[in-house]
Each structure stands twice: as C-alpha cells, then as structure tokens.
Scaffold this motif. Structure first.
Motif, PDB file in Angstrom:
ATOM      1  N   VAL B   3       0.960  -1.204   0.068  1.00 35.47           N
ATOM      2  CA  VAL B   3      -0.209   0.031  -0.179  1.00 35.47           C
ATOM      3  C   VAL B   3       0.924   1.381   0.051  1.00 35.47           C
ATOM      4  O   VAL B   3       2.004   1.311   0.510  1.00 35.47           O
ATOM      5  CB  VAL B   3      -0.691  -0.091   1.169  1.00 35.47           C
ATOM      6  N   GLU B   4       0.470   2.392  -0.645  1.00 34.06           N
ATOM      7  CA  GLU B   4       1.334   3.601  -0.569  1.00 34.06           C
ATOM      8  C   GLU B   4       0.659   4.452   0.235  1.00 34.06           C
ATOM      9  O   GLU B   4      -0.424   5.223   0.040  1.00 34.06           O
ATOM     10  CB  GLU B   4       1.248   4.354  -2.144  1.00 34.06           C
ATOM     11  N   TYR B   5       1.416   4.300   1.526  1.00 29.96           N
ATOM     12  CA  TYR B   5       0.773   4.908   2.547  1.00 29.96           C
ATOM     13  C   TYR B   5       0.840   6.417   2.738  1.00 29.96           C
ATOM     14  O   TYR B   5       0.431   7.272   3.262  1.00 29.96           O
ATOM     15  CB  TYR B   5       1.227   4.566   3.885  1.00 29.96           C
ATOM     16  N   ILE B   6       2.005   7.109   2.086  1.00 27.80           N
ATOM     17  CA  ILE B   6       2.267   8.528   2.075  1.00 27.80           C
ATOM     18  C   ILE B   6       1.001   9.142   1.349  1.00 27.80           C
ATOM     19  O   ILE B   6       0.427  10.146   1.986  1.00 27.80           O
ATOM     20  CB  ILE B   6       3.585   8.785   1.461  1.00 27.80           C
TER      21      ILE B   6
END
Lengths: 102, 156
Positions: B3-6
């Motif tokens: 997952v791209e959390y930023i």
C-alpha cells in the motif's frame, strides 16, 4: 520492522524487514503465536544477513490468500478510531491505577 | 501489492497542514553487528503506544516513553494510540509489541538476551523534529546505558 514500504524507503534506515500486513499488525495477527514468532525470528535473522546499508528484506507472509481487499481500504476514510472524550480516557486511566495499585 | 501510505496519509489528514515526511537520500549510517545475533543483547522498542499496569496514557504530541518490564504479561499491558485501530493490539499486544515472542527466542537461545526493560512510545507525533531532537536521543541514552548490541524497532 515495517508494513509501510514507501515510508520506510523514504526514511531509509540501515536495516529493515517488510511484511505486507495492515497497519497495527507489523509482527502478525492476534493469537497466532507461530506466525508472530516466524516474523520476529526473520527480523532477528536479518540482523545477520543484511550487509548493505539501506536493505529492506521482504517477508513472504500473506495476510489472506483469498482476499486482498484490505489493501484498498487500509488507512483510508473511517480507518482511524474515534478519539474517546477526555472524561472516558480519565476514567479508563483511573481504573487501571486502581486495578494495579498494590 | 504494498500500500502507498504517504498519499493515503495526505488524503486522510487533508484538513491539517501537510506532514513533512522524513526523506533521507544518503547511504544510511552503518554499525556492524558485533557478534552473532544468538549472542547479542537485543532491546525491543514499539511505537504502538503500549502501557504497563498503571502507567499514564500518552497525549497529543507526547514525546515521552514508557519502560515495560520484560516479564510483563498480556493482562498487565494496555494500548493507547489514535493513529491505528488498536483492537487487535489490545487483544494480543504481540501484534505490535512482540514481547512474549522475544522471550521465547531468548529462551531458545536464538538471541543472546532480551534487554530489560523494553520501551514504548506513541508514534503519532506530528513533529518529526520533536522525535529527532527529544525522543530519539533519550532512547539512545537508555540503550547505551543498558549496553544493548541491537534494538528491534516495531511500529504500529
């Protein structure tokens, strides 16, 4: 240990171990000691196997083999728990103090 | 897929001033492991907001930390954090604070020793400066005093 690959890549620590689990489960699922132990053991092993600064070891464990829909919803709207009111928090703290005051 | 959390964090906290992510592009500092991990004293640190017995909870922008005896049991631990759902961690702290698992690895001789105490703080701190200049140096002092060979940092 990390479950947030992009954040860890940005921070760039000397050594890291990544497991693709939802936040709050970086060392495994609740009450699954075998899985937890394996993740922690893999992390300890990485202390010896990582020789290049900045390496991120990817662990092979899968959260749910039949359903990866958590990847669409983790850390999105409605994800964060409601912050309990101060009175409720104070009460919980007072209870803890009472329970352990001996 | 990871997952791209930023970008998700940007979206989730869009009503707040944007968080300034820590980005380090230099080669990270490197300390070689001094001896095999089976002979190392290893400390456990969790940013998951773990509390022991009657310890006070964490507050907003709280850069304090708690000392958790290595013998602490599930019944003696609680979780206080607003940045992730804590239900599973409350049910079994080993999800983010694998103290029992570390004790087992110590007993099996897979690590030399588990340092006593373990440490926990509440990682939902907006100011990266506060973490870098206040929290991290204090923890490093603790680790030096405890003469650990390595520490295992587990976020939540």
């Amino acid at each position: 240990m990390t479950s947030a690959l992009d954040i860890t890549q940005a921070v760039n620590p000397p050594r890291a171990v990544f497991v693709n689990f939802p936040l709050g489960h970086q060392t495994g699922k609740p009450n699954q000691p075998e899985l937890q132990r394996q993740i922690v053991r893999d992390a300890m092993t990485a202390f010896e196997t990582i020789t290049r600064p900045g390496t991120i070891v990817h662990l092979p464990y899968v959260w749910d083999l039949n359903d990866n829909s958590w990847e669409q919803t983790d850390y999105t709207e409605g994800f964060l728990p409601e912050r309990p009111p101060k009175e409720e928090a104070d009460r919980a703290e007072a209870e803890r103090r009472l329970r352990f005051s001996h | 897929m990871p997952v791209e959390y930023i970008p998700r964090t940007r979206e989730l906290y869009r009503n707040y001033p944007p968080y300034r992510w820590v980005v380090n592009s230099d080669v990270p500092p490197w300390t070689p492991l001094p001896r095999p991990i089976s002979e190392c004293k290893v400390a456990l640190i969790s940013s998951g907001g773990i509390l022991y017995r009657d310890q006070p909870r964490f507050h907003r922008e709280d850069a304090s930390y708690r000392l958790i005896p290595k013998t602490a049991t599930q019944a003696e631990l609680d979780v206080w954090h607003f940045g992730y759902p804590t239900k599973d961690a409350k049910a079994d702290h080993n999800c983010v604070f694998p103290l029992a698992r570390m004790r087992e690895l110590e007993a099996a001789g897979e690590i030399g020793a588990l340092a006593d105490p373990a440490y926990s703080f509440m990682g939902g701190i907006y100011s990266a400066r506060k973490v870098r200049d206040e929290l991290a140096p204090r923890l490093i002092e603790e680790l030096k005093r405890a003469r650990v060979d390595a520490f295992y940092l587990v976020p939540a």
